[in-house]
Design an enzyme around this catalytic site. Structure first.
Site, PDB file in Angstrom:
ATOM      1  N   GLU A  69     123.527  43.967  75.810  1.00  0.00           N
ATOM      2  CA  GLU A  69     122.146  44.461  75.685  1.00  0.00           C
ATOM      3  C   GLU A  69     121.571  43.950  74.369  1.00  0.00           C
ATOM      4  O   GLU A  69     122.242  43.961  73.353  1.00  0.00           O
ATOM      5  CB  GLU A  69     122.172  46.005  75.771  1.00  0.00           C
ATOM      6  CG  GLU A  69     120.898  46.748  75.564  1.00  0.00           C
ATOM      7  CD  GLU A  69     119.691  46.268  76.364  1.00  0.00           C
ATOM      8  OE1 GLU A  69     119.704  46.301  77.607  1.00  0.00           O
ATOM      9  OE2 GLU A  69     118.707  45.875  75.707  1.00  0.00           O
ATOM     10  N   ASN A  96     122.141  38.776  72.510  1.00  0.00           N
ATOM     11  CA  ASN A  96     121.230  38.149  73.473  1.00  0.00           C
ATOM     12  C   ASN A  96     122.015  37.486  74.607  1.00  0.00           C
ATOM     13  O   ASN A  96     122.932  36.692  74.355  1.00  0.00           O
ATOM     14  CB  ASN A  96     120.400  37.092  72.734  1.00  0.00           C
ATOM     15  CG  ASN A  96     119.249  36.568  73.570  1.00  0.00           C
ATOM     16  OD1 ASN A  96     119.248  36.679  74.796  1.00  0.00           O
ATOM     17  ND2 ASN A  96     118.273  35.996  72.905  1.00  0.00           N
ATOM     18  N   ASP A 118     113.907  42.259  83.151  1.00  0.00           N
ATOM     19  CA  ASP A 118     112.479  42.148  82.844  1.00  0.00           C
ATOM     20  C   ASP A 118     111.883  40.986  83.642  1.00  0.00           C
ATOM     21  O   ASP A 118     112.425  39.885  83.624  1.00  0.00           O
ATOM     22  CB  ASP A 118     112.285  41.904  81.342  1.00  0.00           C
ATOM     23  CG  ASP A 118     112.757  43.088  80.513  1.00  0.00           C
ATOM     24  OD1 ASP A 118     112.543  44.236  80.955  1.00  0.00           O
ATOM     25  OD2 ASP A 118     113.345  42.873  79.437  1.00  0.00           O
ATOM     26  N   LYS A 122     104.485  35.955  83.642  1.00  0.00           N
ATOM     27  CA  LYS A 122     103.684  34.782  83.261  1.00  0.00           C
ATOM     28  C   LYS A 122     104.530  33.518  83.310  1.00  0.00           C
ATOM     29  O   LYS A 122     105.666  33.507  82.817  1.00  0.00           O
ATOM     30  CB  LYS A 122     103.124  34.950  81.845  1.00  0.00           C
ATOM     31  CG  LYS A 122     102.060  36.027  81.760  1.00  0.00           C
ATOM     32  CD  LYS A 122     101.434  36.067  80.398  1.00  0.00           C
ATOM     33  CE  LYS A 122     100.401  37.179  80.386  1.00  0.00           C
ATOM     34  NZ  LYS A 122     100.443  37.966  79.167  1.00  0.00           N
ATOM     35  N   THR A 192     120.975  52.344  88.993  1.00  0.00           N
ATOM     36  CA  THR A 192     120.611  52.208  87.585  1.00  0.00           C
ATOM     37  C   THR A 192     119.464  53.188  87.298  1.00  0.00           C
ATOM     38  O   THR A 192     118.882  53.763  88.222  1.00  0.00           O
ATOM     39  CB  THR A 192     120.146  50.771  87.268  1.00  0.00           C
ATOM     40  OG1 THR A 192     118.795  50.614  87.700  1.00  0.00           O
ATOM     41  CG2 THR A 192     121.013  49.724  87.941  1.00  0.00           C
ATOM     42  N   GLU A 193     119.119  53.328  86.021  1.00  0.00           N
ATOM     43  CA  GLU A 193     117.987  54.207  85.678  1.00  0.00           C
ATOM     44  C   GLU A 193     116.704  53.742  86.369  1.00  0.00           C
ATOM     45  O   GLU A 193     115.973  54.538  86.962  1.00  0.00           O
ATOM     46  CB  GLU A 193     117.725  54.212  84.161  1.00  0.00           C
ATOM     47  CG  GLU A 193     118.632  55.106  83.363  1.00  0.00           C
ATOM     48  CD  GLU A 193     119.740  54.326  82.664  1.00  0.00           C
ATOM     49  OE1 GLU A 193     119.811  53.093  82.851  1.00  0.00           O
ATOM     50  OE2 GLU A 193     120.546  54.949  81.952  1.00  0.00           O
ATOM     51  N   TYR A 194     116.441  52.440  86.276  1.00  0.00           N
ATOM     52  CA  TYR A 194     115.220  51.902  86.881  1.00  0.00           C
ATOM     53  C   TYR A 194     115.237  52.055  88.395  1.00  0.00           C
ATOM     54  O   TYR A 194     114.235  52.356  89.011  1.00  0.00           O
ATOM     55  CB  TYR A 194     115.062  50.422  86.503  1.00  0.00           C
ATOM     56  CG  TYR A 194     114.258  50.217  85.251  1.00  0.00           C
ATOM     57  CD1 TYR A 194     114.712  50.730  84.033  1.00  0.00           C
ATOM     58  CD2 TYR A 194     113.061  49.530  85.261  1.00  0.00           C
ATOM     59  CE1 TYR A 194     113.975  50.552  82.871  1.00  0.00           C
ATOM     60  CE2 TYR A 194     112.324  49.357  84.101  1.00  0.00           C
ATOM     61  CZ  TYR A 194     112.783  49.856  82.910  1.00  0.00           C
ATOM     62  OH  TYR A 194     112.055  49.683  81.769  1.00  0.00           O
ATOM     63  N   GLU A 195     116.390  51.833  88.971  1.00  0.00           N
ATOM     64  CA  GLU A 195     116.520  51.915  90.425  1.00  0.00           C
ATOM     65  C   GLU A 195     116.178  53.328  90.908  1.00  0.00           C
ATOM     66  O   GLU A 195     115.475  53.506  91.906  1.00  0.00           O
ATOM     67  CB  GLU A 195     117.962  51.548  90.799  1.00  0.00           C
ATOM     68  CG  GLU A 195     118.214  51.411  92.285  1.00  0.00           C
ATOM     69  CD  GLU A 195     119.580  50.786  92.533  1.00  0.00           C
ATOM     70  OE1 GLU A 195     120.317  50.515  91.573  1.00  0.00           O
ATOM     71  OE2 GLU A 195     119.900  50.567  93.716  1.00  0.00           O
TER      72      GLU A 195
END
Ligand SMILES: C[S@@+](CC[C@H](N)C(=O)[O-])C[C@H]1O[C@@H](n2cnc3c(N)ncnc32)[C@H](O)[C@@H]1O
Length: 213
Positions: A69, A96, A118, A122, A192-195
């Protein structure tokens, strides 16, 4: 995802050198020594607050896991969990994902997980997407020939881009799901948290699994 700065994060990280490494320069090839047992090693790049990787480590004690992370404030939240859980098969790396080949040796990793990366929508930010060809080359270099890349997202644009990017790179698809939560993979799926957040809103979750030729 940017988390609010956590003033306590640096101190917590400095206090637990056996659980977390920060931009390590001399560990490549020697990760197994940091685990209780030598066993296949899986990494997640962009672990966020670590719900997925901590649950994977609990569910699969016969595998080793590393959360990679880039955000100090996010990995510090995972570290808080690990200080409590003390999972013998989980290590953390603050660094990274673009530098994976400095952190890991060739063939050191059995699989790479990307979850809700993420999207960088763009065009001028394409190189930052974790499924851009330079990242695919990094994963390839550190992965065993039998290894796999598994990717989940709610973002249709990023998913379509990733299908094209992996295909252009010459990767082989083992599985593609356009609705993971209504597929046969759902029963073994760790959220996951986002999921959790996006599927509660009724959004479909996409998933792919691929390997290198
Ligand atoms: C949208 S969040 C998703 C977090 C988590 N995987 C989930 O599904 O809930 C993306 C995470 O990837 C991390 N990240 C983005 N680019 C990265 C990179 N190049 N290397 C390591 N982590 C990265 C971000 O800091 C953030 O925590």
């Amino acid at each position: 995802m940017r988390l609010r700065n956590k003033p306590w994060a640096a101190g917590l990280i400095a206090a637990h050198p056996s659980m977390i490494l920060v931009n390590p320069e001399n560990i490549a090839g020697n990760w197994q020594a940091r685990f209780a047992k030598e066993q296949p090693l899986y990494i997640e790049v962009g672990s966020g607050k670590g719900q997925f990787i901590t649950q994977m480590a609990q569910k699969y004690p016969d595998r080793n896991f590393i959360a990679v992370e880039i955000q100090e404030s996010a990995i510090a939240v995972i570290l808080q969990k690990q200080v409590e859980l003390k999972l013998p098969n989980l290590q953390l790396l603050l660094g990274n994902g673009a530098a994976l080949t400095t952190f890991f040796a060739e063939n050191e990793v059995a699989g790479v997980y990307l979850n809700f990366s993420d999207p960088w929508p763009k065009k001028r930010h394409e190189k930052r997407r974790l499924t851009y060809k330079s990242f695919l080359a990094e994963y390839q270099q550190i992965m065993q020939p039998t290894g796999y890349l598994r990717f989940k997202t709610d973002n249709q644009g990023l998913f379509e881009y990733s299908l094209m990017s992996l295909n252009a790179y010459g990767m082989v698809f083992d599985d593609i799901s356009l609705d993971l939560h209504n597929s046969e993979l759902a029963k073994d799926n760790i959220l996951t948290e986002y999921e959790e957040k996006f599927s509660k809103r009724g959004q479909v979750i996409y998933r792919l699994e691929a390997h290198y030729k």
